[in-house]
Design an enzyme around this catalytic site. Structure first.
Site, PDB file in Angstrom:
ATOM      1  CB  SER A  68      -0.960  -0.050   1.202  1.00  0.00           C
ATOM      2  OG  SER A  68      -1.994   0.883   1.072  1.00  0.00           O
ATOM      3  CG  ASP A 191      -4.714  -1.474   0.978  1.00  0.00           C
ATOM      4  OD1 ASP A 191      -3.799  -2.160   1.456  1.00  0.00           O
ATOM      5  OD2 ASP A 191      -4.786  -0.242   1.128  1.00  0.00           O
TER       6      ASP A 191
END
Length: 391
Positions: A68, A191
């Site tokens: 991320s 994510d």
């Protein structure tokens, strides 16, 4: 803890550092990996650490893995661009175009990740130096972690190939808050933090002998862990109105209260399901199941909460907490032959995953830079000598 070293301003134990360093010097050449946690705007701490590394030309790493926001920070470290992470977080992720709470609540306007990532393309206002990065990666390997949406499996995708921007988008696609589909390689992605917030096991499985982990939260040793659900819920109740107060958006308080009610209902449902799985932990209040339900994770929980995706959200939460706890235990007790150093803040950062003030971001950046400089001063020569990397 002979193979694990916490490194922060608080956990600065010079005898332990010297003992750990001595073991490194007496060992064979090592494959050294750099693993970078996400955390949204808390990645400003990581940006400070990396700027300290870059100012000394420190990079003994043969393998890089980021998740991320950690993958985005890692991109600029590999491309040798100091202050990139700082500029991106402070000047782009705080912009109303990137995320506005009022518009999210009242108009369901999601986080505009695409707008932010346009800035880092070749034609953007803050371009990443792809050519320089590929030069650095001639004898190294870099991967961004993303999550397969269908299986919630962590997948590690090479960075700085032709689809490099799509890879960053997949790794950073926070569910619900960013609601645009991310599709490539015939798969849909979300994510990477859902499945591997700290992908240290992957580094070990890829042959790393020593892993340097850059965290965006303090390292909690077993005696320091707090796992009380009621304390966490109390922090939620305090923090939700604070989102509004910070932005002077009192007119949307009813919407926040409604969101809070829905959050509590869903969380209670998930909690009961978890208690059925681990009754001893739930009843004692001290089991590992709840060690991650701290105020530090409020933003992520909010990000994973949606109106019509109850089962999907609960599955993601289960996956996140289970894998996070596994990584936490793995880092505190590495397997034989693996050494781990965790670079972390002294205490919980002032910044949040989203909606941080620029003043708080500045403070956390400076702490990261200070910790990074301390780390380099103690370990640069040793790790440069120990690294098996071809130069």
């Amino acid at each position: 803890m002979t193979n694990h070293l916490p490194f922060s301003l608080k956990a600065f134990d010079l005898p332990l550092i010297n003992s750990f360093s001595h073991k490194l010097l007496n060992a064979k050449k090592k494959k050294i990996a750099l693993v970078v946690q996400g955390g949204g705007q808390r990645g400003i701490f990581t940006a400070g650490v990396f700027d300290a590394f870059l100012e000394r030309g420190f990079d003994p790493f043969e393998l890089y893995i980021g998740t991320s926001a950690g993958a985005l920070n890692l991109s600029s470290y590999i491309s040798r661009q100091p202050r990139f992470g700082y500029d991106f977080i402070v000047n782009y992720t705080t912009d109303n175009e990137f995320f506005n709470l009022y518009k999210y609540l009242s108009q369901q306007k999601p986080m505009n990740l695409d707008w932010a990532l346009e800035a880092v393309r070749a034609h953007g206002s803050l371009p990443l130096d792809v050519t320089a990065a590929r030069q650095v990666l001639r004898h190294r390997h870099a991967f961004a972690c993303a999550t397969r949406k269908d299986t919630l499996q962590d997948i590690y995708i090479p960075m700085y190939e032709d689809n490099w921007c799509d890879v960053l988008r997949a790794s950073c696609a926070i569910p619900v808050i960013y609601n645009q589909p991310v599709n490539f390689d015939d798969l849909e992605w979300v994510d990477g933090g859902v499945s591997a917030a700290v992908p240290v096991k992957e580094a070990w499985q890829r042959g790393a002998d020593l892993v340097i982990v850059v965290r965006t939260e303090p390292v909690l040793l077993p005696q320091d862990e707090s796992s009380r659900f009621d304390d966490w819920r109390g922090k939620v109740e305090i923090a939700l109105p604070d989102y509004i107060d910070r932005l002077s958006l009192n007119e949307s308080l009813d919407k926040v209260k409604a969101l809070h009610g829905e959050l509590t209902t869903k969380f209670e449902s998930w909690k009961l399901n978890w208690r059925d799985k681990e009754p001893g932990a739930a009843s004692s209040g001290k089991g590992k199941s709840w060690s991650l339900l701290s105020a530090d994770n409020i933003e992520r929980f909010l990000a994973l909460t949606g109106n019509n995706k109850r089962l999907e959200v609960i599955d993601m939460l289960n996956r996140y907490y289970t894998t996070y706890q596994g990584a936490h235990e793995f880092m505190l007790s590495p397997p034989e032959g693996l050494q781990i150093i965790q670079i972390s803040p002294e205490k919980s950062l002032k910044s949040r995953a989203l909606l941080s003030s620029k003043d708080d971001l500045e403070i956390d950046y400076r702490e990261g830079k200070l910790v990074g400089r301390e780390f380099v001063s103690h370990f640069a020569d040793i790790l440069n000598e120990t690294s098996a990397l071809r130069r």
